[in-house]
Design a protein around this motif. Structure first.
Motif, PDB file in Angstrom:
ATOM      1  N   MET A   1      -8.609  -6.584  -0.445  1.00 22.18           N
ATOM      2  CA  MET A   1      -9.198  -5.325  -0.030  1.00 22.18           C
ATOM      3  C   MET A   1      -8.373  -4.635   1.045  1.00 22.18           C
ATOM      4  SD  MET A   1     -13.293  -5.737   0.001  1.00 22.18           S
ATOM      5  CE  MET A   1     -13.579  -7.470   0.062  1.00 22.18           C
ATOM      6  N   CYS A   2      -7.901  -5.371   2.032  1.00 23.81           N
ATOM      7  CA  CYS A   2      -7.195  -4.745   3.149  1.00 23.81           C
ATOM      8  C   CYS A   2      -5.879  -4.116   2.748  1.00 23.81           C
ATOM      9  CB  CYS A   2      -6.969  -5.731   4.284  1.00 23.81           C
ATOM     10  SG  CYS A   2      -8.369  -5.798   5.400  1.00 23.81           S
ATOM     11  N   ARG A   3      -5.323  -4.509   1.602  1.00 26.77           N
ATOM     12  CA  ARG A   3      -4.071  -3.884   1.211  1.00 26.77           C
ATOM     13  C   ARG A   3      -4.290  -2.405   0.925  1.00 26.77           C
ATOM     14  NH1 ARG A   3      -4.088  -6.876  -4.490  1.00 26.77           N
ATOM     15  NH2 ARG A   3      -5.485  -8.128  -3.294  1.00 26.77           N
ATOM     16  N   ASN A   4      -5.541  -1.978   0.771  1.00 23.31           N
ATOM     17  CA  ASN A   4      -5.847  -0.568   0.540  1.00 23.31           C
ATOM     18  C   ASN A   4      -5.883   0.236   1.827  1.00 23.31           C
ATOM     19  OD1 ASN A   4      -6.093  -0.978  -2.216  1.00 23.31           O
ATOM     20  ND2 ASN A   4      -8.229  -1.548  -2.032  1.00 23.31           N
ATOM     21  N   ILE A   5      -5.840  -0.422   2.961  1.00 25.56           N
ATOM     22  CA  ILE A   5      -5.821   0.298   4.233  1.00 25.56           C
ATOM     23  C   ILE A   5      -4.387   0.717   4.499  1.00 25.56           C
ATOM     24  CG2 ILE A   5      -6.245   0.195   6.716  1.00 25.56           C
ATOM     25  CD1 ILE A   5      -8.407  -1.896   6.141  1.00 25.56           C
ATOM     26  N   LYS A   6      -4.174   2.006   4.558  1.00 24.26           N
ATOM     27  CA  LYS A   6      -2.833   2.549   4.743  1.00 24.26           C
ATOM     28  C   LYS A   6      -2.667   3.040   6.177  1.00 24.26           C
ATOM     29  CE  LYS A   6      -2.034   2.315   0.299  1.00 24.26           C
ATOM     30  NZ  LYS A   6      -2.029   0.971  -0.127  1.00 24.26           N
ATOM     31  N   PRO A   7      -1.430   3.001   6.684  1.00 24.46           N
ATOM     32  CA  PRO A   7      -1.186   3.583   8.012  1.00 24.46           C
ATOM     33  C   PRO A   7      -1.585   5.063   8.000  1.00 24.46           C
ATOM     34  CG  PRO A   7       0.706   2.312   7.302  1.00 24.46           C
ATOM     35  CD  PRO A   7      -0.213   2.406   6.121  1.00 24.46           C
ATOM     36  N   LEU A   8      -2.220   5.498   9.058  1.00 27.32           N
ATOM     37  CA  LEU A   8      -2.704   6.882   9.134  1.00 27.32           C
ATOM     38  C   LEU A   8      -2.071   7.667  10.265  1.00 27.32           C
ATOM     39  CD1 LEU A   8      -6.523   6.250   8.539  1.00 27.32           C
ATOM     40  CD2 LEU A   8      -4.809   6.998   6.876  1.00 27.32           C
ATOM     41  N   PHE A   9      -1.335   7.001  11.138  1.00 25.73           N
ATOM     42  CA  PHE A   9      -0.775   7.672  12.304  1.00 25.73           C
ATOM     43  C   PHE A   9       0.560   8.337  11.983  1.00 25.73           C
ATOM     44  CE2 PHE A   9       1.842   7.408  16.243  1.00 25.73           C
ATOM     45  CZ  PHE A   9       1.188   8.416  16.931  1.00 25.73           C
ATOM     46  N   ASN A  10       0.776   9.461  12.604  1.00 23.38           N
ATOM     47  CA  ASN A  10       2.030  10.207  12.569  1.00 23.38           C
ATOM     48  C   ASN A  10       2.359  10.764  11.186  1.00 23.38           C
ATOM     49  OD1 ASN A  10       4.187  11.398  13.886  1.00 23.38           O
ATOM     50  ND2 ASN A  10       5.553   9.701  13.432  1.00 23.38           N
ATOM     51  N   PHE A  11       1.366  11.331  10.539  1.00 17.96           N
ATOM     52  CA  PHE A  11       1.569  12.029   9.283  1.00 17.96           C
ATOM     53  C   PHE A  11       1.293  13.506   9.484  1.00 17.96           C
ATOM     54  CE2 PHE A  11       1.145   7.876   7.316  1.00 17.96           C
ATOM     55  CZ  PHE A  11       2.069   7.962   6.297  1.00 17.96           C
ATOM     56  N   ASN A  12       1.924  14.294   8.662  1.00 17.26           N
ATOM     57  CA  ASN A  12       1.660  15.724   8.646  1.00 17.26           C
ATOM     58  C   ASN A  12       1.155  16.061   7.261  1.00 17.26           C
ATOM     59  OD1 ASN A  12       1.548  18.353   9.401  1.00 17.26           O
ATOM     60  ND2 ASN A  12       3.731  18.735   9.216  1.00 17.26           N
ATOM     61  N   PRO A  13      -0.070  16.529   7.092  1.00 20.13           N
ATOM     62  CA  PRO A  13      -1.074  16.793   8.118  1.00 20.13           C
ATOM     63  C   PRO A  13      -1.692  15.499   8.651  1.00 20.13           C
ATOM     64  CG  PRO A  13      -1.990  17.254   5.951  1.00 20.13           C
ATOM     65  CD  PRO A  13      -0.540  16.885   5.742  1.00 20.13           C
ATOM     66  N   VAL A  14      -2.360  15.614   9.784  1.00 20.74           N
ATOM     67  CA  VAL A  14      -2.953  14.444  10.441  1.00 20.74           C
ATOM     68  C   VAL A  14      -4.054  13.851   9.569  1.00 20.74           C
ATOM     69  CG1 VAL A  14      -2.423  15.290  12.750  1.00 20.74           C
ATOM     70  CG2 VAL A  14      -4.619  15.839  11.732  1.00 20.74           C
ATOM     71  N   ALA A  15      -4.367  12.599   9.841  1.00 18.27           N
ATOM     72  CA  ALA A  15      -5.399  11.894   9.091  1.00 18.27           C
ATOM     73  C   ALA A  15      -6.740  12.602   9.229  1.00 18.27           C
ATOM     74  CB  ALA A  15      -5.525  10.459   9.581  1.00 18.27           C
ATOM     75  N   THR A  16      -7.435  12.700   8.125  1.00 21.39           N
ATOM     76  CA  THR A  16      -8.751  13.334   8.132  1.00 21.39           C
ATOM     77  C   THR A  16      -9.811  12.308   8.522  1.00 21.39           C
ATOM     78  OG1 THR A  16      -9.212  12.791   5.821  1.00 21.39           O
ATOM     79  CG2 THR A  16      -8.055  14.886   6.254  1.00 21.39           C
ATOM     80  N   ASP A  17     -10.978  12.807   8.882  1.00 21.02           N
ATOM     81  CA  ASP A  17     -12.099  11.918   9.199  1.00 21.02           C
ATOM     82  C   ASP A  17     -12.470  11.075   7.976  1.00 21.02           C
ATOM     83  OD1 ASP A  17     -12.234  12.794  11.813  1.00 21.02           O
ATOM     84  OD2 ASP A  17     -13.755  14.316  11.392  1.00 21.02           O
ATOM     85  N   THR A  18     -12.338  11.650   6.784  1.00 18.37           N
ATOM     86  CA  THR A  18     -12.651  10.921   5.555  1.00 18.37           C
ATOM     87  C   THR A  18     -11.698   9.747   5.359  1.00 18.37           C
ATOM     88  OG1 THR A  18     -13.494  12.946   4.548  1.00 18.37           O
ATOM     89  CG2 THR A  18     -12.913  11.157   3.050  1.00 18.37           C
ATOM     90  N   GLU A  19     -10.410   9.944   5.632  1.00 16.22           N
ATOM     91  CA  GLU A  19      -9.433   8.860   5.506  1.00 16.22           C
ATOM     92  C   GLU A  19      -9.711   7.753   6.520  1.00 16.22           C
ATOM     93  OE1 GLU A  19      -5.324  10.893   4.038  1.00 16.22           O
ATOM     94  OE2 GLU A  19      -6.073  11.503   6.016  1.00 16.22           O
ATOM     95  N   ILE A  20     -10.047   8.138   7.723  1.00 16.30           N
ATOM     96  CA  ILE A  20     -10.337   7.142   8.760  1.00 16.30           C
ATOM     97  C   ILE A  20     -11.610   6.379   8.417  1.00 16.30           C
ATOM     98  CG2 ILE A  20     -10.972   6.843  11.193  1.00 16.30           C
ATOM     99  CD1 ILE A  20      -8.996   9.123  11.811  1.00 16.30           C
TER     100      ILE A  20
END
Length: 95
Positions: A1-20
């Protein structure tokens, strides 16, 4: 399951609340061992997801970097290339 957690920091556009929230849900699923909690555990499970979502958002908002933001499309293409090399096929990732 955890392999589905992707890095969310330092992307353009920034991570959405839904992604977090989705990453938080995956994390709680992994550590609890539940894909879906029983009625008896539903409140605690949902509370944990909400609290982790808030903590993750605070973390994302407080992190700093001098690096240029990564482009999501480029990262998707890199993932496709890795998957093609690893599995021998190219599977289209849906956004």
């Amino acid at each position: 399951m955890c392999r589905n957690i992707k890095p969310l920091f330092n992307f353009n556009p920034v991570a959405t609340d839904t992604e977090i929230q989705a990453a938080s849900l995956q994390f709680v699923r992994k550590i609890s061992g539940f894909t879906a909690p029983s009625k008896a555990n539903e409140e605690a499970f949902n509370r944990a997801v909400n609290e982790i979502t808030l903590a993750a958002r605070q973390l994302m908002d407080s992190l700093v970097t001098n690096a240029e933001p990564r482009d999501r499309e480029i990262e998707v293409e890199r993932a496709r290339a890795r998957n093609a090399k690893r599995f021998g096929t190219v599977k289209k990732l849906e956004s």
